[in-house]
Scaffold this active site. Sequence first.
Site, PDB file in Angstrom:
ATOM      1  N   PRO A   1     -47.259  31.887 -51.962  1.00  0.00           N
ATOM      2  CA  PRO A   1     -47.909  31.333 -50.763  1.00  0.00           C
ATOM      3  C   PRO A   1     -49.311  31.914 -50.576  1.00  0.00           C
ATOM      4  O   PRO A   1     -49.500  33.121 -50.681  1.00  0.00           O
ATOM      5  CB  PRO A   1     -46.995  31.776 -49.615  1.00  0.00           C
ATOM      6  CG  PRO A   1     -45.732  32.235 -50.242  1.00  0.00           C
ATOM      7  CD  PRO A   1     -46.055  32.644 -51.644  1.00  0.00           C
ATOM      8  N   GLU A   2     -50.279  31.041 -50.324  1.00  0.00           N
ATOM      9  CA  GLU A   2     -51.654  31.458 -50.056  1.00  0.00           C
ATOM     10  C   GLU A   2     -51.975  31.100 -48.605  1.00  0.00           C
ATOM     11  O   GLU A   2     -51.078  30.724 -47.849  1.00  0.00           O
ATOM     12  CB  GLU A   2     -52.608  30.751 -51.034  1.00  0.00           C
ATOM     13  CG  GLU A   2     -52.240  31.016 -52.500  1.00  0.00           C
ATOM     14  CD  GLU A   2     -53.158  30.337 -53.500  1.00  0.00           C
ATOM     15  OE1 GLU A   2     -54.329  30.089 -53.169  1.00  0.00           O
ATOM     16  OE2 GLU A   2     -52.704  30.043 -54.612  1.00  0.00           O
TER      17      GLU A   2
END
Length: 275
Positions: free
Chosen positions: A2-3
Amino acid sequence: MPELPEVETVRALLEPVLVGRTFARVEIADARLTRPHDPAEVAAELTGERVAAVERRGKYLIVRFESGRVLLVHLRMTGNLLHVPGGTVADDPHRRAVVTLDNGSDVAYRDVRRFGTWLLVEPGELDMYLAERLGAEPLDPAFTTKGLATRFAARRAPVKAVLLDQRTLAGLGNIYVDEALWRARVHPLTPANEVPADRLPALRRGIRTALRAGIARQGASLRDYRRPDGARGRMQEEFKVYGREGEPCPRCGTPVEKLRIAGRGSWYCPRCQRP
Ligand SMILES: [Zn+2]
């Protein structure tokens, strides 16, 4: 992994679930999540805390309590927060923690690779903790072309690697760096301090546009990432270059190529992004 757009999606969807609610019961089943602190102690400390706000900084999720304390969550590789309105989470071998709220609903934390972390931060300690680890927030007005130039000035490493460094900018990872460099027409191997000054405004714009595209599509679900309601994001359907080796560049039709930089796969258009 996840960014920023994925964590922002989780934040936006959990905010209405958590704000104003009290952690009625907390169960942490994995000592890796809270180490070096004892998971049972952290669970006991969290019990009874009432949520004042749910924020984000870089890839960190910040759960602020009315007491002034903060639960700082980092999903790392495969962490997921899932909200179960009915209150009974299904059996899951990868579930590491469950928070039962005072309205009877559950928030479950799932993590296949177990790199995620939960850190309970005492009042007044959060800003320093984050400042030591994170550069500017890319969607803030405070992120300027000049700031980017300053961060790049002494760095001879490839711009791809420098942008992955969270102290350069907070929240970028492999996907959105590749998408931003394509938008700005910058080759990923360009030494950061050799990115021409006249390309920096395009790079700043490319970073912001790529991140906003990810947020608008509620993140990219390649493997593990899910929204808190279990649904997938849609950004993976709209990548310009990421993961698209051999497919035509959406701008010029040249087949997208793949390189390995700092151990990470890097996708780019050899015609739009010349060295
Ligand atoms: Zn191209």
